[in-house]
Design an enzyme around this catalytic site. Structure first.
Site, short mmCIF file in Angstrom:
data_model
loop_
_atom_site.label_atom_id
_atom_site.label_comp_id
_atom_site.label_asym_id
_atom_site.label_seq_id
_atom_site.Cartn_x
_atom_site.Cartn_y
_atom_site.Cartn_z
N HIS A 105 10.34 49.13 -13.58
CA HIS A 105 11.30 48.34 -12.79
C HIS A 105 12.49 47.99 -13.67
CE1 HIS A 105 8.13 45.81 -14.50
NE2 HIS A 105 9.05 44.88 -14.69
N GLN A 113 6.19 44.29 -21.08
CA GLN A 113 6.20 44.70 -19.67
C GLN A 113 4.92 44.23 -18.99
OE1 GLN A 113 6.59 48.95 -19.09
NE2 GLN A 113 6.39 48.79 -16.87
P1 AMP Z 1 8.13 42.57 -16.52
O1 AMP Z 1 7.76 41.56 -17.58
O2 AMP Z 1 9.38 43.32 -16.84
O3 AMP Z 1 6.98 43.49 -16.18
O4 AMP Z 1 8.46 41.73 -15.23
C1 AMP Z 1 7.70 41.77 -14.05
C2 AMP Z 1 8.49 41.01 -13.01
O5 AMP Z 1 7.88 41.22 -11.76
C3 AMP Z 1 8.52 39.49 -13.27
O6 AMP Z 1 9.88 39.06 -13.34
C4 AMP Z 1 7.79 38.92 -12.06
O7 AMP Z 1 8.32 37.69 -11.62
C5 AMP Z 1 7.97 40.02 -11.02
N1 AMP Z 1 6.96 40.06 -9.97
C6 AMP Z 1 5.61 40.08 -10.13
N2 AMP Z 1 4.99 40.13 -8.93
C7 AMP Z 1 5.97 40.16 -7.99
C8 AMP Z 1 6.00 40.22 -6.57
N3 AMP Z 1 4.86 40.26 -5.84
N4 AMP Z 1 7.19 40.22 -5.93
C9 AMP Z 1 8.34 40.18 -6.64
N5 AMP Z 1 8.38 40.14 -7.98
C10 AMP Z 1 7.23 40.12 -8.66
#
Ligand code: AMP
Ligand code: ZN
Length: 121
Positions: free
Chosen positions: A97, A91
């Site tokens: 999320h 994560q």
């Molecule tokens: P995780 O590895 O499950 O924490 O995934 C985090 C997700 O958040 C990734 O798919 C990123 O591309 C996404 N993310 C990070 N910053 C942003 C942002 N400012 N707006 C939209 N998505 C984001």
């Protein structure tokens, strides 16, 4: 000071492409999509990961996921969709999320190579 990037999105300090919002949750486009239609659903209250979510917010997030799944599949013509929750080192953003990932490959695998070739040649 709260440095959480998703809390900043909720407060409007960082822009996002919102597709659903109510008093408890926000859904928006992932900035670095793995597939077309990659959407994230987040609670407006800051919970670090899935282990600390309240039952009430889990239920609400999955109700919204249900609604958005139908909407994404219809509008994007995908035949499947995967829900993903990352945890621990997997994560990246430490604000819970739920990933909504439309599956196009399921549809693509319905046809044989020869059938596809007949379409493409
Ligand atoms: P995780 O590895 O499950 O924490 O995934 C985090 C997700 O958040 C990734 O798919 C990123 O591309 C996404 N993310 C990070 N910053 C942003 C942002 N400012 N707006 C939209 N998505 C984001
Ligand atoms: Zn946060």
């Amino acid at each position: 000071m709260n440095e959480c990037i998703f809390c900043k999105i909720i407060k409007g300090e960082i822009p996002s492409k919102k597709i659903y919002e109510d008093d408890k949750v926000l859904a928006f486009m992932d900035i670095n999509p793995v597939v077309d239609g990659h959407v994230l659903i987040i609670p407006k209250e800051h919970y670090e990961d899935f282990t600390v979510l309240s039952e009430e917010i889990v239920t609400h997030i999955y109700n919204i996921a249900n609604k958005l799944t139908k909407e994404l599949m219809t509008k994007l013509d995908s035949k499947g969709l995967t829900l993903t929750v990352n945890y621990g080192d997997a994560q990246e953003v430490k604000h819970f999320h739920l990933h909504l990932l439309p599956n196009y490959h399921i549809h693509k695998k319905e046809k044989s190579v020869d059938e596809i070739y007949e379409i493409l040649k």
